[in-house]
Design an enzyme around this catalytic site. Structure first.
Site, PDB file in Angstrom:
ATOM      1  N   ASN A  72       0.854  -1.171   0.000  1.00 14.16           N
ATOM      2  CA  ASN A  72       0.000   0.000   0.000  1.00 14.16           C
ATOM      3  C   ASN A  72       0.897   1.231   0.000  1.00 14.16           C
ATOM      4  OD1 ASN A  72      -1.774   2.086   0.433  1.00 14.16           O
ATOM      5  ND2 ASN A  72      -2.841   1.138   2.155  1.00 14.16           N
ATOM      6  N   ASN A  95       1.930   2.342 -15.550  1.00 14.15           N
ATOM      7  CA  ASN A  95       0.931   2.816 -16.519  1.00 14.15           C
ATOM      8  C   ASN A  95      -0.311   3.347 -15.818  1.00 14.15           C
ATOM      9  OD1 ASN A  95       0.016   0.259 -15.692  1.00 14.15           O
ATOM     10  ND2 ASN A  95      -0.915  -0.210 -17.672  1.00 14.15           N
ATOM     11  N   TYR A 137      -8.307   3.462 -23.435  1.00 11.51           N
ATOM     12  CA  TYR A 137      -8.560   2.039 -23.522  1.00 11.51           C
ATOM     13  C   TYR A 137      -8.089   1.561 -24.890  1.00 11.51           C
ATOM     14  CZ  TYR A 137     -11.395   2.084 -19.270  1.00 11.51           C
ATOM     15  OH  TYR A 137     -11.815   2.197 -17.964  1.00 11.51           O
ATOM     16  N   GLU A 138      -8.023   0.262 -25.036  1.00 15.53           N
ATOM     17  CA  GLU A 138      -7.558  -0.328 -26.288  1.00 15.53           C
ATOM     18  C   GLU A 138      -8.216   0.308 -27.509  1.00 15.53           C
ATOM     19  OE1 GLU A 138      -6.111  -2.278 -29.335  1.00 15.53           O
ATOM     20  OE2 GLU A 138      -5.381  -2.870 -27.362  1.00 15.53           O
ATOM     21  N   ASP A 167      -3.020  -1.758 -26.691  1.00 17.64           N
ATOM     22  CA  ASP A 167      -2.449  -2.186 -25.420  1.00 17.64           C
ATOM     23  C   ASP A 167      -1.133  -2.942 -25.613  1.00 17.64           C
ATOM     24  OD1 ASP A 167      -4.021  -1.227 -23.267  1.00 17.64           O
ATOM     25  OD2 ASP A 167      -5.610  -2.607 -23.780  1.00 17.64           O
ATOM     26  N   GLY A 242      -1.268  -2.331 -50.626  1.00 17.23           N
ATOM     27  CA  GLY A 242       0.157  -2.282 -50.913  1.00 17.23           C
ATOM     28  C   GLY A 242       0.435  -2.346 -52.401  1.00 17.23           C
ATOM     29  N   GLY A 243       1.663  -2.674 -52.736  1.00 14.91           N
ATOM     30  CA  GLY A 243       2.059  -2.716 -54.136  1.00 14.91           C
ATOM     31  C   GLY A 243       1.421  -3.855 -54.904  1.00 14.91           C
ATOM     32  N   GLN A 244       1.023  -4.924 -54.188  1.00 16.99           N
ATOM     33  CA  GLN A 244       0.397  -6.072 -54.840  1.00 16.99           C
ATOM     34  C   GLN A 244      -1.014  -6.232 -54.276  1.00 16.99           C
ATOM     35  OE1 GLN A 244       2.308  -7.131 -57.151  1.00 16.99           O
ATOM     36  NE2 GLN A 244       4.208  -6.234 -56.414  1.00 16.99           N
TER      37      GLN A 244
END
Length: 409
Positions: A72, A95, A137-138, A167, A242-244
């Site tokens: 504590n 955190n 939050y996430e 997270d 993306g490129g493809q």
């Protein structure tokens, strides 16, 4: 065998997911991670329980390989013991809400006074500015980091991803900062502050969307299947962006995860046309070049899906791979947890637990040849109080009993 971080003591003052995911990685790398909890314990010990009176899977899967002590820190004796723990640690990770540790009396300046060599890592929702005091939050981090606005289909709402990029994704970023600070300490002899924000970590993972935001200023994005473009990168379903070009195509028997993701490379077009029974498209000027196919991506993947939907995804996978066409089956969580190859690679592991018996969890994705990882169970609340407070800090048995009765530990 010596572990990579053997000899490094981490004082883990984190809870829920972003912090515990970071400190668990450090524990897997060999650090001695001492999880400091309030006497009531990390809130996730009781959240989403599947067994009454037993630490939840939420807690156990994020706190393997750690030791647990209770304290504590609002009491004077608690602050004294925390001071001694800081003095003996190489890394402190927290955190809490912004300013919470400062209000305990442990500002960065005070922590430096106690231990100039300590690396003090803070994980917060946001950086300095108008969002600083927002609760994080996430999915809030996903919303504000660029992920949700670009996830989903154009005619639907923004969607969260199932991957915990806010997270656990932030936890990985924090580990990178902590390791860099420890490395620099070898040269300077000093610790330093490491700050990581969840919004910033998600943004870093969304950098290709910021790439496309800048490309959008010069016209529509041909690699996207969208018909309309506004002034921001749109949601584009399962397009690779993306490129493809890529897409998830349906397979038999048509269940929710009966799909294979297919990438169409220029060199893969001819073998694909043969597989789907349309070899003439390899020479057809309306289909033969990547530029021509970009104009009709939806139709192209429809043709592939007409073929794939008649076969099981594992058969589609085998046929595509035999022709070097990049692809991957959509694996359900059930398929993943039962995947023998993931178990063989130490990515799905069974871990003993003194109360629940055993549980399945994710193993370490970091593979070091000279620092192998053995995943051990999460600690019970305060399991290591005697080991740390008596064995390492030198308290007497009587004092520890008194501290417990007074609610200090």
């Amino acid at each position: 065998m010596t572990k990579a971080l053997e000899g490094i003591r981490v004082l883990d003052m984190t809870h829920v997911q972003s912090g515990p995911s970071a400190t668990q990685l450090l524990a897997w790398l060999g650090a001695d991670v001492v999880k400091l909890e309030a006497p009531c314990g990390d809130i996730t010990r009781k959240q989403l329980r599947d067994l009454p009176g037993v630490d939840s899977l939420y807690f156990t899967m994020l706190n393997c390989n750690k030791r647990s002590i209770t304290l504590n820190t609002k009491t004077e004796r608690g602050k004294e013991l925390l001071t001694e723990l800081i003095r003996r640690s190489d890394v402190l990770v927290e955190n809490f809400a912004p300013g919470a540790v400062d209000r305990m009396g442990f500002t960065w300046e005070r922590v430096q006074e106690i231990n100039p060599r300590i690396v003090y890592a803070s994980i917060k929702g946001f950086g300095e500015g108008p969002y600083t005091d927002f609760k994080a939050y996430e999915v809030v981090a996903q919303a504000m980091g660029g992920s949700m606005s670009t996830t989903g289909f154009a005619d639907g709402p923004p969607l969260a991803t199932g991957a915990q990029i806010g997270d656990s994704g932030t936890g990985v970023h924090a580990v990178a900062g902590i390791l860099a600070a420890l490395f620099q300490r070898e040269t300077t002899g000093r610790g330093q502050r490491v700050d990581v924000a969840m919004q910033h970590a998600v943004l870093n993972l969304c950098r290709v969307k910021l790439r496309d935001q800048q490309r959008l200023a010069r016209g529509p994005l041909a690699e996207y299947p969208n018909e309309d473009f506004g002034d921001a990168v749109p949601r584009s379903g399962n397009a690779s962006g993306g490129g493809q070009p890529g897409w998830a195509v349906k397979c038999a028997p048509g269940g929710p995860d009966d799909y294979v993701y297919v990438i169409v490379q220029p060199v893969g077009w001819r073998p694909l046309t043969e597989l789907i029974g349309r070899p003439e498209l390899a020479e057809d000027p309306e289909w033969a070049t990547p530029e021509a196919r970009l104009l009709q991506l939806g139709k192209m993947f429809q043709l592939i899906e007409e073929w794939s939907s008649t076969l099981h995804k594992w058969e589609v996978l085998e046929r595509l791979n035999s022709h070097n066409v990049p692809c991957g089956p959509i694996l359900s969580t059930k398929e993943i947890i039962e995947d023998a190859s993931l178990a063989a690679n130490g990515m799905v592991v069974e871990v003993a637990h003194p109360e629940r018996g055993s549980f399945t969890t994710v193993g370490s994705p970091l593979k070091l040849s000279d620092s192998p990882v053995d995943v051990t169970g999460s600690p019970l609340l305060g399991e290591h109080n005697e080991e740390v407070f008596i064995g390492e800090l030198g308290l007497g048995d009587g004092e520890l009993r008194l501290l417990k009765s007074n609610g200090v530990v």
